[in-house]
Design a protein around this motif. Sequence first.
Motif, PDB file in Angstrom:
ATOM      1  N   VAL A 298      26.993  -3.149  -8.388  1.00 46.45           N
ATOM      2  CA  VAL A 298      26.511  -3.926  -9.812  1.00 46.45           C
ATOM      3  C   VAL A 298      26.891  -5.353  -9.391  1.00 46.45           C
ATOM      4  CG1 VAL A 298      26.843  -4.440 -12.287  1.00 46.45           C
ATOM      5  CG2 VAL A 298      26.666  -1.636 -11.534  1.00 46.45           C
ATOM      6  N   ARG A 299      28.032  -5.785  -8.833  1.00 49.58           N
ATOM      7  CA  ARG A 299      28.382  -6.847  -8.540  1.00 49.58           C
ATOM      8  C   ARG A 299      27.425  -7.514  -7.532  1.00 49.58           C
ATOM      9  NH1 ARG A 299      34.102  -8.197  -5.890  1.00 49.58           N
ATOM     10  NH2 ARG A 299      33.024  -6.812  -4.334  1.00 49.58           N
ATOM     11  N   SER A 300      26.829  -6.803  -6.661  1.00 47.06           N
ATOM     12  CA  SER A 300      26.038  -7.159  -5.541  1.00 47.06           C
ATOM     13  C   SER A 300      24.351  -7.353  -6.072  1.00 47.06           C
ATOM     14  CB  SER A 300      26.147  -6.354  -4.392  1.00 47.06           C
ATOM     15  OG  SER A 300      27.485  -6.305  -3.800  1.00 47.06           O
ATOM     16  N   HIS A 301      24.063  -6.297  -6.775  1.00 46.27           N
ATOM     17  CA  HIS A 301      22.516  -6.287  -7.149  1.00 46.27           C
ATOM     18  C   HIS A 301      21.994  -6.451  -8.678  1.00 46.27           C
ATOM     19  CE1 HIS A 301      22.959  -3.767  -3.670  1.00 46.27           C
ATOM     20  NE2 HIS A 301      21.982  -3.961  -3.212  1.00 46.27           N
ATOM     21  N   GLN A 302      23.240  -6.598  -9.568  1.00 45.99           N
ATOM     22  CA  GLN A 302      23.123  -6.738 -11.100  1.00 45.99           C
ATOM     23  C   GLN A 302      22.071  -5.864 -11.538  1.00 45.99           C
ATOM     24  OE1 GLN A 302      23.079  -9.818  -8.869  1.00 45.99           O
ATOM     25  NE2 GLN A 302      25.213  -9.856  -9.305  1.00 45.99           N
ATOM     26  N   ALA A 303      22.051  -4.508 -11.163  1.00 45.12           N
ATOM     27  CA  ALA A 303      21.159  -3.519 -11.651  1.00 45.12           C
ATOM     28  C   ALA A 303      21.695  -2.320 -11.549  1.00 45.12           C
ATOM     29  CB  ALA A 303      19.792  -3.527 -10.873  1.00 45.12           C
ATOM     30  N   CYS A 304      21.116  -1.189 -12.219  1.00 45.31           N
ATOM     31  CA  CYS A 304      21.595  -0.016 -12.254  1.00 45.31           C
ATOM     32  C   CYS A 304      21.008   0.610 -10.835  1.00 45.31           C
ATOM     33  CB  CYS A 304      21.008   1.106 -13.543  1.00 45.31           C
ATOM     34  SG  CYS A 304      21.350   2.634 -13.422  1.00 45.31           S
ATOM     35  N   PRO A 305      21.851   1.413 -10.123  1.00 49.11           N
ATOM     36  CA  PRO A 305      21.380   1.987  -8.822  1.00 49.11           C
ATOM     37  C   PRO A 305      20.488   2.973  -9.136  1.00 49.11           C
ATOM     38  CG  PRO A 305      23.885   1.964  -8.674  1.00 49.11           C
ATOM     39  CD  PRO A 305      23.360   1.896 -10.337  1.00 49.11           C
ATOM     40  N   ILE A 306      20.155   3.721 -10.303  1.00 54.35           N
ATOM     41  CA  ILE A 306      19.216   4.946 -10.387  1.00 54.35           C
ATOM     42  C   ILE A 306      17.969   4.146 -11.134  1.00 54.35           C
ATOM     43  CG2 ILE A 306      18.853   7.137 -11.520  1.00 54.35           C
ATOM     44  CD1 ILE A 306      21.061   6.945  -9.238  1.00 54.35           C
TER      45      ILE A 306
ATOM     46  N   GLY B 130      17.354   1.015 -12.026  1.00 58.45           N
ATOM     47  CA  GLY B 130      16.951  -0.614 -11.948  1.00 58.45           C
ATOM     48  C   GLY B 130      17.028  -1.218 -13.052  1.00 58.45           C
ATOM     49  N   TYR B 131      17.581  -0.701 -14.203  1.00 53.18           N
ATOM     50  CA  TYR B 131      17.740  -1.727 -15.445  1.00 53.18           C
ATOM     51  C   TYR B 131      18.759  -2.733 -15.085  1.00 53.18           C
ATOM     52  CZ  TYR B 131      16.042   2.065 -18.445  1.00 53.18           C
ATOM     53  OH  TYR B 131      15.518   3.082 -19.095  1.00 53.18           O
ATOM     54  N   PRO B 132      18.317  -4.018 -15.610  1.00 58.52           N
ATOM     55  CA  PRO B 132      19.500  -5.211 -15.325  1.00 58.52           C
ATOM     56  C   PRO B 132      20.487  -4.758 -16.199  1.00 58.52           C
ATOM     57  CG  PRO B 132      17.327  -5.712 -16.153  1.00 58.52           C
ATOM     58  CD  PRO B 132      17.212  -4.519 -16.285  1.00 58.52           C
ATOM     59  N   THR B 133      21.862  -5.180 -15.499  1.00 56.10           N
ATOM     60  CA  THR B 133      23.123  -4.770 -15.982  1.00 56.10           C
ATOM     61  C   THR B 133      24.228  -5.883 -15.207  1.00 56.10           C
ATOM     62  OG1 THR B 133      24.627  -3.327 -16.387  1.00 56.10           O
ATOM     63  CG2 THR B 133      23.799  -3.208 -13.967  1.00 56.10           C
ATOM     64  N   GLU B 134      25.429  -5.985 -15.872  1.00 53.78           N
ATOM     65  CA  GLU B 134      26.304  -6.482 -15.582  1.00 53.78           C
ATOM     66  C   GLU B 134      27.635  -5.782 -15.529  1.00 53.78           C
ATOM     67  OE1 GLU B 134      24.166 -10.207 -15.413  1.00 53.78           O
ATOM     68  OE2 GLU B 134      25.988  -9.721 -14.840  1.00 53.78           O
ATOM     69  N   ILE B 135      28.794  -6.529 -14.939  1.00 52.36           N
ATOM     70  CA  ILE B 135      29.963  -6.045 -14.521  1.00 52.36           C
ATOM     71  C   ILE B 135      30.747  -5.370 -15.996  1.00 52.36           C
ATOM     72  CG2 ILE B 135      32.366  -6.012 -13.955  1.00 52.36           C
ATOM     73  CD1 ILE B 135      30.507  -5.919 -11.559  1.00 52.36           C
TER      74      ILE B 135
ATOM     75  N   LEU C  69      27.572   3.701 -16.686  1.00 51.76           N
ATOM     76  CA  LEU C  69      27.142   2.423 -16.883  1.00 51.76           C
ATOM     77  C   LEU C  69      26.254   2.486 -18.035  1.00 51.76           C
ATOM     78  CD1 LEU C  69      26.655   0.013 -15.025  1.00 51.76           C
ATOM     79  CD2 LEU C  69      24.496   0.880 -14.214  1.00 51.76           C
ATOM     80  N   ALA C  70      26.686   1.571 -18.902  1.00 54.29           N
ATOM     81  CA  ALA C  70      26.251   1.663 -20.485  1.00 54.29           C
ATOM     82  C   ALA C  70      24.870   1.501 -20.347  1.00 54.29           C
ATOM     83  CB  ALA C  70      26.976   0.715 -21.255  1.00 54.29           C
ATOM     84  N   THR C  71      24.210   0.669 -19.650  1.00 53.22           N
ATOM     85  CA  THR C  71      22.658   0.302 -19.736  1.00 53.22           C
ATOM     86  C   THR C  71      21.812   1.521 -19.446  1.00 53.22           C
ATOM     87  OG1 THR C  71      22.935  -0.535 -17.510  1.00 53.22           O
ATOM     88  CG2 THR C  71      23.151  -1.867 -19.231  1.00 53.22           C
ATOM     89  N   SER C  72      22.410   2.603 -18.679  1.00 58.27           N
ATOM     90  CA  SER C  72      21.426   3.738 -18.392  1.00 58.27           C
ATOM     91  C   SER C  72      22.045   4.930 -18.632  1.00 58.27           C
ATOM     92  CB  SER C  72      21.087   3.637 -16.746  1.00 58.27           C
ATOM     93  OG  SER C  72      22.454   3.778 -15.958  1.00 58.27           O
ATOM     94  N   GLY C  73      23.545   5.005 -18.598  1.00 58.79           N
ATOM     95  CA  GLY C  73      23.982   6.339 -19.117  1.00 58.79           C
ATOM     96  C   GLY C  73      24.390   7.048 -17.978  1.00 58.79           C
ATOM     97  N   TYR C  74      24.241   6.763 -16.753  1.00 56.76           N
ATOM     98  CA  TYR C  74      24.485   7.455 -15.538  1.00 56.76           C
ATOM     99  C   TYR C  74      25.952   7.285 -14.840  1.00 56.76           C
ATOM    100  CZ  TYR C  74      19.614   8.869 -14.901  1.00 56.76           C
ATOM    101  OH  TYR C  74      18.701   9.353 -15.045  1.00 56.76           O
ATOM    102  N   VAL C  75      26.832   8.125 -14.310  1.00 58.36           N
ATOM    103  CA  VAL C  75      28.016   8.215 -14.212  1.00 58.36           C
ATOM    104  C   VAL C  75      28.140   8.030 -12.542  1.00 58.36           C
ATOM    105  CG1 VAL C  75      30.271   9.420 -14.452  1.00 58.36           C
ATOM    106  CG2 VAL C  75      28.392   9.626 -16.147  1.00 58.36           C
ATOM    107  N   PHE C  76      29.222   7.325 -12.051  1.00 55.78           N
ATOM    108  CA  PHE C  76      29.689   7.028 -10.817  1.00 55.78           C
ATOM    109  C   PHE C  76      30.882   6.884 -10.558  1.00 55.78           C
ATOM    110  CE2 PHE C  76      25.061   5.725 -10.177  1.00 55.78           C
ATOM    111  CZ  PHE C  76      24.731   4.928 -11.311  1.00 55.78           C
ATOM    112  N   CYS C  77      31.378   6.712  -9.287  1.00 55.41           N
ATOM    113  CA  CYS C  77      32.908   6.357  -9.059  1.00 55.41           C
ATOM    114  C   CYS C  77      32.960   4.691  -9.562  1.00 55.41           C
ATOM    115  CB  CYS C  77      33.151   6.451  -7.683  1.00 55.41           C
ATOM    116  SG  CYS C  77      32.988   8.101  -6.972  1.00 55.41           S
ATOM    117  N   TYR C  78      34.100   4.411 -10.017  1.00 60.09           N
ATOM    118  CA  TYR C  78      34.268   3.201 -10.403  1.00 60.09           C
ATOM    119  C   TYR C  78      34.202   2.025  -9.315  1.00 60.09           C
ATOM    120  CZ  TYR C  78      36.532  -1.173 -11.853  1.00 60.09           C
ATOM    121  OH  TYR C  78      36.865  -2.506 -12.011  1.00 60.09           O
TER     122      TYR C  78
END
Length: 359
Positions: free
Chosen positions: A333-341, A343-348, A317-326
């Motif tokens: 991100v589609r449901s919350h529009q934020a980084c799971p770790i 909370g940075y606002p983010t997009e698909i 996730l470019a906004t935070s740098g954390y790595v997940f399964c695609y």
Amino acid sequence: MAEHGAHITTASVVDDQPSIFEVVAQDSLMTAVRPALQHVVKVLAESNPAHCGFFWRWFDEIFTLLDLLLQQHYLSKTSASFSENFYGLKRIVMGDTHKLQRLASAGLPKKQLWKSIMFLVLLPYLKVKLEKLVSSLREEDEYSIHPPSSRWKQFYRAFLAAYPFVNMAWEGWFLVQQLRYILGKAQHHSPLLSLAGVRLGRLTVQDIQALEQKAAEATMMQQPARSVSEKIKSTLKKAVGGVALSLSTGLSVGVFFLQFLEWWYSSENQETIKSLTALPTPPPPVHLDYNSDSPLLPKMKTVCPLCRKTRVNDTVLATSGYVFCYRCAFHYVRSHQACPITGYPTEIQHLIKLYSPEN
């Protein structure tokens, strides 16, 4: 044991059949030239994209055109492809007896010539395009955010599933033919030669003398064209012959240089990858206040923070740098529009696929 295996390295006096090492070496010659030239064009395109970018974008087509001129020149002048002539071989029309064999300087008959060109030039071009298509379809199927329509998706997934088996059958066909050639059960080491209606043989003393005499006559005796059409044909013939001759001379001189160049750049790339992976890891981003139900970071670096399993299709996730399964990051991100770790606002569009050095 040595007597039973002698036919592998020596040719029969009757049919003058080349050894398996000679035919495999000439097969691998053009296979080694293509990636070396491709790397040279890539380096030139990256250093000067304005002038050399065209050659990189259309490399397959340009290489195929030059290969066509080269192979047509050699097949019509020496009855062999460039690599076959390089190793002192020639193509013999099937059915010709030892006494009725054409000299290499006479060239191949038109039927066998165009069949040979099709299998030497057109077939490799189609194979390269097919491999690129399969690679792009696999990437689209695995990493595309916007999936295609269901019918098209079913079609190309079936195509991707069948391609490895078709390719394995194709390579197995060639392997079986080479084994039969080694054991003396076949006259061809490649099924493509059988389809072209020719077999390989060594150049004889008469062939070499005829080729040298033909080259000498071509330079000494040049009759002037009479009509305008003859002049145009003569000019085009000389131009095509000059291009083919320059290609053959350049390849003959630079084939070993090209192989060395390919090894040099591949080795340099490996060292570059190692130096990049040896750099220190950047520090994690500063955490913001987020909900208590947000997942904590797992202790294992290969585990996805969302599904708590080993990551599949690593995506950052470019906004935070954390790595997940695609899949996990996409749905979250589609449901919350934020980084799971964090909370940075983010997009698909901030999801970026990661590639390991091995890939």
